[in-house]
Design an enzyme around this catalytic site. Structure first.
Site, PDB file in Angstrom:
ATOM      1  CD  GLU A 178      -1.699 -45.535  77.115  1.00 61.48           C
ATOM      2  OE1 GLU A 178      -0.612 -46.142  77.220  1.00 61.48           O
ATOM      3  OE2 GLU A 178      -2.430 -45.629  76.115  1.00 61.48           O
ATOM      4  CD  GLU A 226      -1.943 -42.240  72.865  1.00 67.59           C
ATOM      5  OE1 GLU A 226      -1.836 -43.463  72.565  1.00 67.59           O
ATOM      6  OE2 GLU A 226      -1.146 -41.655  73.609  1.00 67.59           O
TER       7      GLU A 226
END
Length: 410
Positions: A157, A325
């Protein structure tokens, strides 16, 4: 009944700092213990996964899952600039080997938010030397484990600061706390040394810096032993425009998501990390709709988000997709099953429509340290006793394992 492709990765994910414990040389450890810290509690021993990884990987494999995404910890591997710990590198090679011995495909993340203290003190990602420092680290890790690892994520991220700046929202913790990040509107992270509440040396909002670090790391990884597929993972919230918010929505989506997906076009895959949606009005994010269920994080329970973001990533990046995720923070394990089933239905529809999806890695394998929220958020398929570290497999884990064994959603 929805069949998934042969060789589909079914697994779960963790991050080194969130599960290993005792990561004292990391920048975030400093922030956790600083006076006035915004962390609810320090990570401490976490889940003691550093020592208990054989048990955890064995549990994962026993459930029927065939992939494990985990992180190697830069602060352990390079505790001082230029010194690489052979002991730490050997440790992670043993983790990879344990995966392979159990028939589990390792998906390895090289940087999951934390950096060494020395890196933060030297300016973190704002230093002119940051790109070269990360590439050197990536090269050394690959030299040690690259021959055994088929999938590598350089960064986790890296767009998280852009998301925070443009939405005032951080997708990996409760929205009101911002993961301990600085509230500066320019998105630069607060320094971790000696400042209260700091989250440490988080990735800069400057996409050019992070893209350059990623590209140079990819080059280093590709030059090492083995031939891993390499990409990075992105926080992709399902952003939806509300009446009057179309212009703001388009700008936010471009800066916080699409610009970063552009970088993935040169990669072997893109990692999609999605939990919920956010509706954007003319003045910013709108509240969760009245009566809508929410997670422990305060996010709306909206499993349809996954299918939407996978399609967006596939269309924009034009590379294979791995869901690196997806999950729900809840104490209600039946709600976890319901959420995941609905998310997988959307993913199965993507596959049926021809989207090249290679895997689904649930967040998280363990109930773990969720950044500024501490241990209050329970995303795990496996519960961890905070005193004894005893593992308890949840029914949701067995349910997901059955889907993985059959490679289909019925």
């Amino acid at each position: 009944m929805s069949q998934f492709p042969d060789g589909f990765l079914w697994g779960a994910a963790t991050a080194a700092h969130q599960v290993e414990g005792g990561n004292i040389n990391a920048d975030l450890w400093v922030g956790e213990w600083a006076p006035g810290s915004r962390f609810a509690e320090p990570s401490g021993d976490a889940c003691d996964h550093y020592h208990r990884y054989p048990e955890d990987i064995g549990l994962l494999a026993g459930l029927g899952l065939n992939a494990y995404r985990f992180g190697v910890e830069w602060a352990r591997i390079e505790p001082e600039e230029g010194f690489f710990s052979r002991a730490a590198l050997d440790h992670y090679r043993r983790v990879v080997g344990t995966c392979l011995d159990n028939g589990v495909t390792p998906v390895v993340t090289y940087s999951h938010f934390t950096t060494p203290r020395w890196f933060a003190a030297a300016g973190g990602w704002n230093s002119p030397a940051a790109v070269d420092r990360f590439a050197r680290y990536a090269a050394r890790v690959t030299e040690h484990i690259g021959d055994l690892v088929p999938w590598v994520c350089t960064f986790n991220e890296p767009n998280v600061i852009s998301m925070l700046v443009h939405l005032r929202l951080a997708p990996a913790a409760a929205r009101e706390d911002g993961l301990g990040l600085s509230d500066d509107t320019d998105g630069q992270p607060a320094r971790s040394e000696g400042q209260s509440g700091s989250g440490g040396s988080w990735p800069a909002a400057n996409i050019e810096v992070m893209a350059a670090a990623h590209r140079k790391a990819v080059e280093a990884i590709k030059s090492g032993p083995g031939d891993p597929a390499v990409g990075w993972t992105l926080a992709l919230i399902d952003l939806q425009p509300a009446d009057g918010g179309e212009q703001r929505w388009a700008a936010v989506r471009q800066a916080a998501e699409l610009d970063w997906l552009d970088v993935s076009r040169d990669d072997d895959f893109a990692g999609v990390q999605t939990y919920t949606r956010e509706r954007i009005g003319p003045d910013g994010i709108l509240p969760v709709p009245d009566g809508a269920p929410t997670m422990q994080t305060g996010w709306e329970v909206y499993p349809q988000a996954l299918g939407h973001t996978v399609r967006l990533a596939a269309e924009h990046a034009r590379v294979p997709i791995i869901v690196t995720e997806n999950g729900v923070a809840t104490a209600d394990d039946e709600a976890r099953v319901a959420y995941t089933a609905a998310a997988l239905e959307g993913l199965a529809e993507c596959v049926a429509d021809g989207v090249d999806v290679r895997g689904y890695l649930h967040w998280s394998l363990l109930d773990n340290f969720e950044w500024t929220s501490g241990y209050a958020m329970t995303f795990g398929l496996i519960a961890v006793d905070r005193t004894t570290f005893a593992r308890t497999v949840k029914p949701s884990a067995r349910w997901l394992g059955e889907i993985a064994r059959g490679n289909r959603l019925s």
